[in-house]
Design an enzyme around this catalytic site. Structure first.
Site, PDB file in Angstrom:
ATOM      1  N   LYS A  26       0.834  -1.214  -0.042  1.00 50.22           N
ATOM      2  CA  LYS A  26       0.036  -0.013   0.113  1.00 50.22           C
ATOM      3  C   LYS A  26       0.813   1.332  -0.073  1.00 50.22           C
ATOM      4  O   LYS A  26       0.536   2.465  -0.389  1.00 50.22           O
ATOM      5  CB  LYS A  26      -0.786  -0.079   1.282  1.00 50.22           C
ATOM      6  CG  LYS A  26      -1.456   1.493   1.744  1.00 50.22           C
ATOM      7  CD  LYS A  26      -2.060   1.403   3.113  1.00 50.22           C
ATOM      8  CE  LYS A  26      -2.108   2.737   3.478  1.00 50.22           C
ATOM      9  NZ  LYS A  26      -0.981   3.633   3.927  1.00 50.22           N
ATOM     10  N   CYS A 123      -4.759  13.661  10.429  1.00 48.74           N
ATOM     11  CA  CYS A 123      -5.511  12.302  10.497  1.00 48.74           C
ATOM     12  C   CYS A 123      -5.330  11.753  11.898  1.00 48.74           C
ATOM     13  O   CYS A 123      -4.838  12.513  12.750  1.00 48.74           O
ATOM     14  CB  CYS A 123      -4.847  11.146   9.403  1.00 48.74           C
ATOM     15  SG  CYS A 123      -3.355  10.501   9.845  1.00 48.74           S
TER      16      CYS A 123
HETATM   17  C1  EPZ Z   1       4.402   7.236   5.136  1.00 52.18           C
HETATM   18  O1  EPZ Z   1       3.783   8.194   5.582  1.00 52.18           O
HETATM   19  C2  EPZ Z   1       3.404   5.794   4.865  1.00 52.18           C
HETATM   20  N1  EPZ Z   1       2.479   6.125   4.353  1.00 52.18           N
HETATM   21  C3  EPZ Z   1       3.114   5.725   6.534  1.00 52.18           C
HETATM   22  O2  EPZ Z   1       2.195   4.703   6.635  1.00 52.18           O
HETATM   23  C4  EPZ Z   1       4.263   5.482   7.348  1.00 52.18           C
HETATM   24  O3  EPZ Z   1       3.685   5.405   8.826  1.00 52.18           O
HETATM   25  C5  EPZ Z   1       5.251   6.671   7.138  1.00 52.18           C
HETATM   26  O4  EPZ Z   1       5.618   6.856   5.914  1.00 52.18           O
HETATM   27  C6  EPZ Z   1       6.545   6.347   8.067  1.00 52.18           C
HETATM   28  O5  EPZ Z   1       7.149   5.327   7.466  1.00 52.18           O
HETATM   29  C7  EPZ Z   1       2.456   5.969   2.980  1.00 52.18           C
HETATM   30  O6  EPZ Z   1       3.475   5.773   2.432  1.00 52.18           O
HETATM   31  C8  EPZ Z   1       1.078   6.179   2.096  1.00 52.18           C
HETATM   32  P1  EPZ Z   1       6.587  10.681   6.754  1.00 52.18           P
HETATM   33  P2  EPZ Z   1       4.572   9.724   5.374  1.00 52.18           P
HETATM   34  O7  EPZ Z   1       6.685  11.838   5.783  1.00 52.18           O
HETATM   35  O8  EPZ Z   1       5.153   9.724   3.884  1.00 52.18           O
HETATM   36  C9  EPZ Z   1       6.753  14.368   9.621  1.00 52.18           C
HETATM   37  C10 EPZ Z   1       0.316   3.249   7.208  1.00 52.18           C
HETATM   38  O9  EPZ Z   1      -0.407   3.017   8.271  1.00 52.18           O
HETATM   39  N2  EPZ Z   1       6.821  15.038   8.374  1.00 52.18           N
HETATM   40  O10 EPZ Z   1       7.754   9.622   6.739  1.00 52.18           O
HETATM   41  O11 EPZ Z   1       3.311  10.545   5.361  1.00 52.18           O
HETATM   42  C11 EPZ Z   1       5.477  13.451   9.967  1.00 52.18           C
HETATM   43  O12 EPZ Z   1       4.547  14.560  10.509  1.00 52.18           O
HETATM   44  C12 EPZ Z   1       0.969   4.910   7.000  1.00 52.18           C
HETATM   45  O13 EPZ Z   1       0.524   2.634   5.942  1.00 52.18           O
HETATM   46  C13 EPZ Z   1       7.127  16.598   8.415  1.00 52.18           C
HETATM   47  O14 EPZ Z   1       6.889  16.933   9.567  1.00 52.18           O
HETATM   48  O15 EPZ Z   1       5.482   9.591   6.515  1.00 52.18           O
HETATM   49  C14 EPZ Z   1       5.787  12.422  10.553  1.00 52.18           C
HETATM   50  O16 EPZ Z   1       5.817  12.826  12.235  1.00 52.18           O
HETATM   51  C15 EPZ Z   1       0.665   5.642   8.298  1.00 52.18           C
HETATM   52  N3  EPZ Z   1       6.811  17.232   7.506  1.00 52.18           N
HETATM   53  C16 EPZ Z   1       7.209  12.030  10.306  1.00 52.18           C
HETATM   54  O17 EPZ Z   1       7.619  13.034   9.189  1.00 52.18           O
HETATM   55  C17 EPZ Z   1       6.385  16.689   6.143  1.00 52.18           C
HETATM   56  O18 EPZ Z   1       6.389  17.682   5.218  1.00 52.18           O
HETATM   57  C18 EPZ Z   1       7.100  10.705   9.332  1.00 52.18           C
HETATM   58  O19 EPZ Z   1       6.172  11.175   8.416  1.00 52.18           O
HETATM   59  C19 EPZ Z   1       6.479  15.346   5.965  1.00 52.18           C
HETATM   60  C20 EPZ Z   1       6.484  14.590   7.087  1.00 52.18           C
END
Ligand code: EPZ
Length: 441
Positions: A26, A123
């Site tokens: 996914k 979310c």
């Molecule tokens: C991806 O989300 C996954 N979703 C998430 O899976 C997964 O938990 C996450 O990566 C971490 O591995 C998809 O791939 C669709 P991040 P993403 O950007 O890309 C902060 C599931 O259940 N952040 O690595 O959104 C953010 O707030 C989902 O399958 C910023 O601060 O994750 C978080 O604390 C849940 N600014 C951290 O980074 C930004 O611009 C990790 O987020 C982007 C992110």
């Protein structure tokens, strides 16, 4: 089990056994689909799973002018010959429903010179900001103008310029945004403190086949040299390591024996070590694509679990594992360091009879951004507790599976509502539950 779409009526307390087949990740497939925007030639993605995000991104690509064929046997064909932008209200429909649409910004800026970013709808697991995506896009030369829902971005068509970006946190999404822009930006680009999850490497593999020049250096550095055009490709998505771990946790929780087909052992490495320490055991086929999970010890064993970025213990693995450890013979400690609000499922576990206390302190050694910001991101679980069936509602995708898992580990009947959320990440999960012997009320 009866199911009126959003409610699942389960009878738990029975060791589950059977075989499930999983397909494309996914967290990989929708990004591979977005990469199809970078070429006018046909792109074929194989091993896709028919889940909400796949359908949503397919619709979005069509709104942007792509032609797609109805997926057949997990194969989806996308042709982005004439890509155009779309009206704000049409784009908004997609951006407020998923985290994937923001990744179309870099390809759309390259193809059309226009893109839009929405302030995060947030979310249930955290605010999910997009500031790092904006930082990457501005670094490539995009001009941004604030709107009341977010930002409008503009750039010269084909005019993205290579840049050096250092992420304050190894964000998966921001790393994907960087890759989707850098491969067609003029000159060299470098991303420091990049995410290196298997899903990122899968996107890199597909882009490389399309003609991109990408090097993953030691120490989370990704270097890219932009190319003038990318060609069509046929690419098979990596399997869903998160779904595989969910079924493994179910076997541990119910003292069952579940075989998962279509996995890749390398992606599960860290999980497998934690699984064995938790009293589980597993056996792989020689090609590593099929694995059987079971509870080896009479009871699961308590652990200290800390989530981290790859190759650490993946944040999406924690809620099913912690739910299984409510059955452990002792005290488990969890420190969630990736998402600030991912322990909401604790309330449902408590309703089922688990002893789980959440804390705002960091209960672990991994450096964490949440300690002094009052986020409930650590927990202590006292086991073993007899879970009793009850009615619970699902807050987010991975926790949602944990609720179903807890209900199946509980004695007696449960009703889990809000389960349609599970369709976001678990293809045909109701049928799969039946395959592993989940019982009717
Ligand atoms: C991806 O989300 C996954 N979703 C998430 O899976 C997964 O938990 C996450 O990566 C971490 O591995 C998809 O791939 C669709 P991040 P993403 O950007 O890309 C902060 C599931 O259940 N952040 O690595 O959104 C953010 O707030 C989902 O399958 C910023 O601060 O994750 C978080 O604390 C849940 N600014 C951290 O980074 C930004 O611009 C990790 O987020 C982007 C992110």
């Amino acid at each position: 089990m009866t199911d009126n779409g959003d409610a699942l009526h389960l009878t738990g307390g029975i060791p589950l056994g059977g075989t499930v087949k999983i397909r494309g990740s996914k967290n990989a497939v929708p990004k591979l689909m977005v990469a199809a925007l970078l070429t006018e030639e046909p792109v074929l993605i194989q091993n896709i799973s028919q889940i909400v995000d796949t359908r949503l991104v397919t619709e979005l690509l069509e709104v942007l002018g792509c032609t797609t064929a109805q997926p057949v046997d997990g194969r989806l064909r996308i042709e982005a010959r004439d890509v155009h932008t779309a009206a704000t209200r049409d784009l908004e429909y997609f951006h407020v429903r998923s985290r994937i649409p923001v990744l179309t910004c870099a390809p759309l800026l390259h193809r059309t010179g226009h893109a839009e970013v929405w302030k995060p709808g947030g979310c249930s697991i955290g605010e999910r900001p997009v500031d790092l995506h904006l930082e990457v896009l501005r670094a490539f030369g995009a001009m941004s103008e604030r709107t009341d829902t977010g930002f409008k971005l503009t750039a010269e068509v084909g005019g993205l310029k290579g840049a050096v970006v250092e992420l304050k946190y190894p964000s998966v999404g921001a790393t994907e945004q960087f890759l989707l822009g850098a491969v067609v930006a003029a000159g060299d680009s470098e991303l420091r403190n990049a995410a290196t999850e298997p899903e990122i490497i899968d996107l890199i593999s597909m882009l490389q086949r399309m003609g991109a020049l990408i090097t993953v250096q030691p120490g989370r550095v990704i270097q890219v040299t932009g190319v003038s055009r990318l060609r069509g490709v046929s690419h098979t998505a990596i399997p869903d390591r998160l779904e595989a771990a969910s079924w493994a946790s179910l076997a541990l929780a119910t003292d069952g024996r579940i075989t998962v087909r279509g996995v890749r052992q390398a992606d599960l490495g860290t999980y497998l070590n934690v699984y064995r320490r938790a009293g589980g055991e597993f056996d792989f086929s020689s090609d590593g694509n099929e694995v059987t999970f079971w509870r080896e010890k009479s009871m699961p064993r308590p652990l200290v679990v800390e989530t981290d970025v790859h190759p650490g213990f993946m944040t999406d693995w924690q809620s099913p594992m912690i739910t299984a450890l409510t059955q452990a013979d002792g005290v488990t400690v969890l420190h969630e360091t990736v998402h600030e609000n991912r322990l909401a499922y604790g309330k449902a576990l408590q309703a089922l009879g688990a002893q789980m206390q959440v804390f705002t302190e960091c209960l672990g050694r991994t450096p964490c951004r949440f300690g002094s910001r009052n986020h409930q991101h650590s927990a202590v679980v006292v086991g073993p507790t007899k879970l009793q069936g009850t009615n619970v509602h699902v807050p987010d995708l991975r926790a949602g599976f944990s609720y179903v898992l807890a209900a199946l580990a509980a004695q007696g009947d449960s009703t889990v509502t809000g389960v349609s959320l599970l369709d976001r990440g678990y293809e045909n999960f109701r049928e799969k539950l039946i395959c592993v012997g989940a019982k009717l009320r």
